[in-house]
Design an enzyme around this catalytic site. Sequence first.
Site, PDB file in Angstrom:
ATOM      1  CG  ASP A 162     -10.897  31.606  31.122  1.00  7.05           C
ATOM      2  OD1 ASP A 162     -11.424  32.689  31.446  1.00  7.05           O
ATOM      3  OD2 ASP A 162     -11.015  31.104  29.990  1.00  7.05           O
ATOM      4  NE  ARG A 187     -19.589  36.998  31.333  1.00  5.94           N
ATOM      5  CZ  ARG A 187     -18.857  36.001  30.843  1.00  5.94           C
ATOM      6  NH1 ARG A 187     -19.381  34.793  30.737  1.00  5.94           N
ATOM      7  NH2 ARG A 187     -17.609  36.190  30.492  1.00  5.94           N
ATOM      8  CE  LYS A 231     -12.801  36.783  32.022  1.00  2.00           C
ATOM      9  NZ  LYS A 231     -12.838  36.824  30.549  1.00  2.00           N
ATOM     10  NE  ARG A 241     -12.818  28.718  33.131  1.00  5.18           N
ATOM     11  CZ  ARG A 241     -12.708  27.683  32.290  1.00  5.18           C
ATOM     12  NH1 ARG A 241     -12.277  26.522  32.719  1.00  5.18           N
ATOM     13  NH2 ARG A 241     -13.019  27.815  31.012  1.00  5.18           N
ATOM     14  CE  LYS A 255     -15.537  27.242  28.667  1.00  8.01           C
ATOM     15  NZ  LYS A 255     -15.969  28.640  28.414  1.00  8.01           N
ATOM     16  CB  SER A 256     -11.142  28.885  23.439  1.00  4.86           C
ATOM     17  OG  SER A 256     -11.333  29.550  24.652  1.00  4.86           O
TER      18      SER A 256
HETATM   19  C1  S3P Z   1     -12.398  33.256  25.612  1.00  2.00           C
HETATM   20  C2  S3P Z   1     -11.827  34.443  25.965  1.00  2.00           C
HETATM   21  C3  S3P Z   1     -11.741  34.920  27.350  1.00  2.00           C
HETATM   22  C4  S3P Z   1     -11.991  33.801  28.349  1.00  2.00           C
HETATM   23  C5  S3P Z   1     -13.171  32.955  27.973  1.00  2.00           C
HETATM   24  C6  S3P Z   1     -12.954  32.322  26.614  1.00  2.00           C
HETATM   25  C7  S3P Z   1     -12.464  32.894  24.191  1.00  2.00           C
HETATM   26  O1  S3P Z   1     -12.737  35.915  27.562  1.00  2.00           O
HETATM   27  O2  S3P Z   1     -12.171  34.321  29.645  1.00  2.00           O
HETATM   28  O3  S3P Z   1     -13.380  31.937  28.915  1.00  2.00           O
HETATM   29  O4  S3P Z   1     -12.769  31.721  23.874  1.00  2.00           O
HETATM   30  O5  S3P Z   1     -12.198  33.764  23.349  1.00  2.00           O
HETATM   31  P1  S3P Z   1     -12.454  37.484  27.260  1.00  2.00           P
HETATM   32  O6  S3P Z   1     -12.236  37.630  25.816  1.00  2.00           O
HETATM   33  O7  S3P Z   1     -13.702  38.177  27.712  1.00  2.00           O
HETATM   34  O8  S3P Z   1     -11.260  37.836  28.095  1.00  2.00           O
END
Ligand code: S3P
Length: 434
Positions: free
Chosen positions: A320, A127, A347, A392, A25-26
């Site tokens: 995550d 958030r 989250k 999740r 996903k990222s």
């Molecule tokens: C992500 C960073 C994380 C993660 C999120 C995806 C990203 O969040 O929890 O699911 O793609 O950069 P945080 O940067 O808020 O820790």
Amino acid sequence: MSDPDELLVQPGGSLGGTVQVPGDKSISHRAVMLGALGDGVTEIRECLLGEDVRATMGAFRALGITIDEHEGGRLIRVHGRGLRGLTAPREVIDMGNSGTSIRLLTGILCGHGLAATLTGDASLRGRPMRRVTDPLAQMGANIATASNGTPPLVIAANPGLRGITFPLPVASAQVKSAVLLAGLFAAGETTVIEPAPTRDHTERMLAGCGVALSVEGPRVSLVGGQRLGPSTITVPADLSSAAFFIVGATISPDSDLLLTNVGVNPTRTGVLSVLAQMGAHIERLNERSIGGEPVADLRVRSAALHGVDVDPALVPLAIDEFPILFIAAACARGITRVRGAAELRHKESDRIATMAAGLTAAGLSVTTFEDGIEIEGGQLRGATVDSHGDHRIAMAFAIAALRASGPLRIRNAAPIATSFPSFVPLARAAGLRL
Ligand code: S3P
């Protein structure tokens, strides 16, 4: 008639066979974003087409970018228009459930100087956004938030940002990335300093697009105004999605499962480290690099787990994966303690409270803290649990059924589609009774 927002999982079973979970996903978000800013067409293979990445794609379409899908979605073409080629959106952009979309896009829009309003669903509108709006304001952006620092974000047009040096108050890849993406457009140099390592996909992909950036320990710097080349990106399978199957195969008897093409970037593998400390059998096979990201096949066999004190240094590297790690802890002998994890409360849901409620409903003994949890392993029983709209958490409790004494009914399961739309058929094919 069965409720499409509810999952009913029968107890028991084991996991086997070969599974390739969808793309990371990222990395998928970043591939669409950097492709849009590139000079020319970026091709993305195995892009995750979950709701979150679709929110990013929808946002860039609203900003004038053509994105088309080929080969039944296995190939995405993003027709980049260069660093300053976006056009102001005509309407409010809805980012749905996706924190990565709203935070990174805010950095890009502020850098570009475009006016826009960004919002999301009820979870996203709860958030914290000041973590990105504060550093962007220091760079010269003007962003209004709701009174408690949450979306909607109303971004005003600006004539141009200046680079800053920003020590991140929280270990967050989203904040790091938002500032670096704004820095792409800013005058002079932008530096972020991380309190602890977080996922570095933005840095790797920027380098892959030809951007010169320097990474020295916790400091990442780049000079604004550099052009991004178009690229060809193959997205590895998402370790965060694979983690449900890894824990499932570990906790259920007679399991032997192969997960293929999984991203094993060291800024993401905290879950593998914690599970190894708990006694899991996870073999890395066929380690290789795909487009600048380390990838491996993972063979997972059943193992008897024991509780551990999770090293707080591993928390950002497994951020995550705590919902499913808490299920591993529930199936382990003894007590597992996690502290230094207050970020879990921010989250898609408050993951400490939501997991504690579900585990308690399933008969376990847990103690929560502002920054963590203690879970004593034991027999899970059949129960109804509420994911609070958190993908999740819904998947974690579905996997927990492998070791429960009765069925698990999971309410609010539809958001699984945000990150893992094929979870149900893949889990069923591997042996989960749902
Ligand atoms: C992500 C960073 C994380 C993660 C999120 C995806 C990203 O969040 O929890 O699911 O793609 O950069 P945080 O940067 O808020 O820790």
